[in-house]
Design a protein around this motif. Sequence first.
Motif, mmCIF file in Angstrom:
data_model
loop_
_atom_site.group_PDB
_atom_site.id
_atom_site.type_symbol
_atom_site.label_atom_id
_atom_site.label_comp_id
_atom_site.label_asym_id
_atom_site.label_seq_id
_atom_site.Cartn_x
_atom_site.Cartn_y
_atom_site.Cartn_z
ATOM 1 N N PRO A 141 0.826 -1.201 0.000
ATOM 2 C CA PRO A 141 0.000 0.000 0.000
ATOM 3 C C PRO A 141 0.864 1.255 0.000
ATOM 4 C CG PRO A 141 -0.509 -1.421 1.903
ATOM 5 C CD PRO A 141 0.700 -1.984 1.230
ATOM 6 N N THR A 142 0.379 2.305 -0.636
ATOM 7 C CA THR A 142 1.088 3.578 -0.594
ATOM 8 C C THR A 142 0.323 4.519 0.320
ATOM 9 O OG1 THR A 142 -0.102 4.646 -2.398
ATOM 10 C CG2 THR A 142 1.762 3.234 -2.998
ATOM 11 N N LEU A 143 0.878 5.703 0.514
ATOM 12 C CA LEU A 143 0.228 6.677 1.406
ATOM 13 C C LEU A 143 -1.140 7.073 0.878
ATOM 14 C CD1 LEU A 143 1.969 9.543 3.146
ATOM 15 C CD2 LEU A 143 -0.035 10.070 1.794
ATOM 16 N N ALA A 144 -1.252 7.266 -0.432
ATOM 17 C CA ALA A 144 -2.534 7.627 -1.045
ATOM 18 C C ALA A 144 -2.735 6.733 -2.256
ATOM 19 C CB ALA A 144 -2.537 9.096 -1.448
ATOM 20 N N ASP A 145 -3.616 5.739 -2.136
ATOM 21 C CA ASP A 145 -3.826 4.784 -3.229
ATOM 22 C C ASP A 145 -4.907 5.310 -4.182
ATOM 23 O OD1 ASP A 145 -1.838 3.038 -2.364
ATOM 24 O OD2 ASP A 145 -3.167 2.054 -0.945
ATOM 25 N N GLY A 146 -6.082 4.737 -4.174
ATOM 26 C CA GLY A 146 -7.137 5.190 -5.084
ATOM 27 C C GLY A 146 -6.658 5.151 -6.525
#
Length: 181
Positions: A141-146
């Motif tokens: 996962p990254t800090l802001a996925d979407g």
Amino acid sequence: MGVGTVLADDPHLTLSDEDRRVERLRNGRSGNPARVIADSSGRTPADARILDDEARTVVLTAETAPDDRHHTLEAAGADVLVAGSDRVDLASAIDQLDTQGLDRLMVEGGGEIIFSLFEAGLVDELTVYVGSLVVGGDSAPTLADGTGFTEEFPHLELTDVDRVDDGVLLSYTVGETVGRE
Ligand SMILES: NC(=O)c1ccc[n+]([C@@H]2O[C@H](COP(=O)([O-])OP(=O)(O)OC[C@H]3O[C@@H](n4cnc5c(N)ncnc54)[C@H](OP(=O)(O)O)[C@@H]3O)[C@@H](O)[C@H]2O)c1
């Protein structure tokens, strides 16, 4: 936080620092801050640790959440707030929380909910801890996925850098979005 994190980690989300808890109580507040989950269809398990009685828990759902999930969550002790038709409408949810005195939110992820909050322009400050372990993984996962930003990007202003053990705590304020150069 988003229900993805509840399902992945079963977090408790109470204060681990006893001094802070005592200070809150001394100031006439609840011992732990209220916990809020964005959970459009009410997937939070009734036995999730975040629903225990150590703090208030608000589950934000959408109108399409099945009635039985709504009732199960309330029976498990949660306050259920409906905001949005198919998915939780975060701006409307935040307005509703504000009317209930919850006017300052600290979001501990995960990446999907953080992306949506940035996308909706609802983030004032960002704090990132860069630790000292290499985890890696091409699906990490990254800090802001979407879906990610492609044309307009939230712009951050670095306000503080603190060394914590072998890591650093980076503090930012969120400015105007900037376009692709
Ligand atoms: N390193 C850290 O500090 C940290 C912190 C937290 C989490 N994590 C990690 O992050 C991972 C989970 O992240 P995640 O991205 O899968 O889940 P997440 O962001 O915690 O939750 C995403 C879910 O929230 C629900 N949601 C409701 N309204 C939404 C909206 N408007 N926008 C976006 N989501 C909305 C959606 O489910 P519905 O459609 O069913 O509502 C969505 O699938 C786990 O691996 C966890 O360990 C890491």
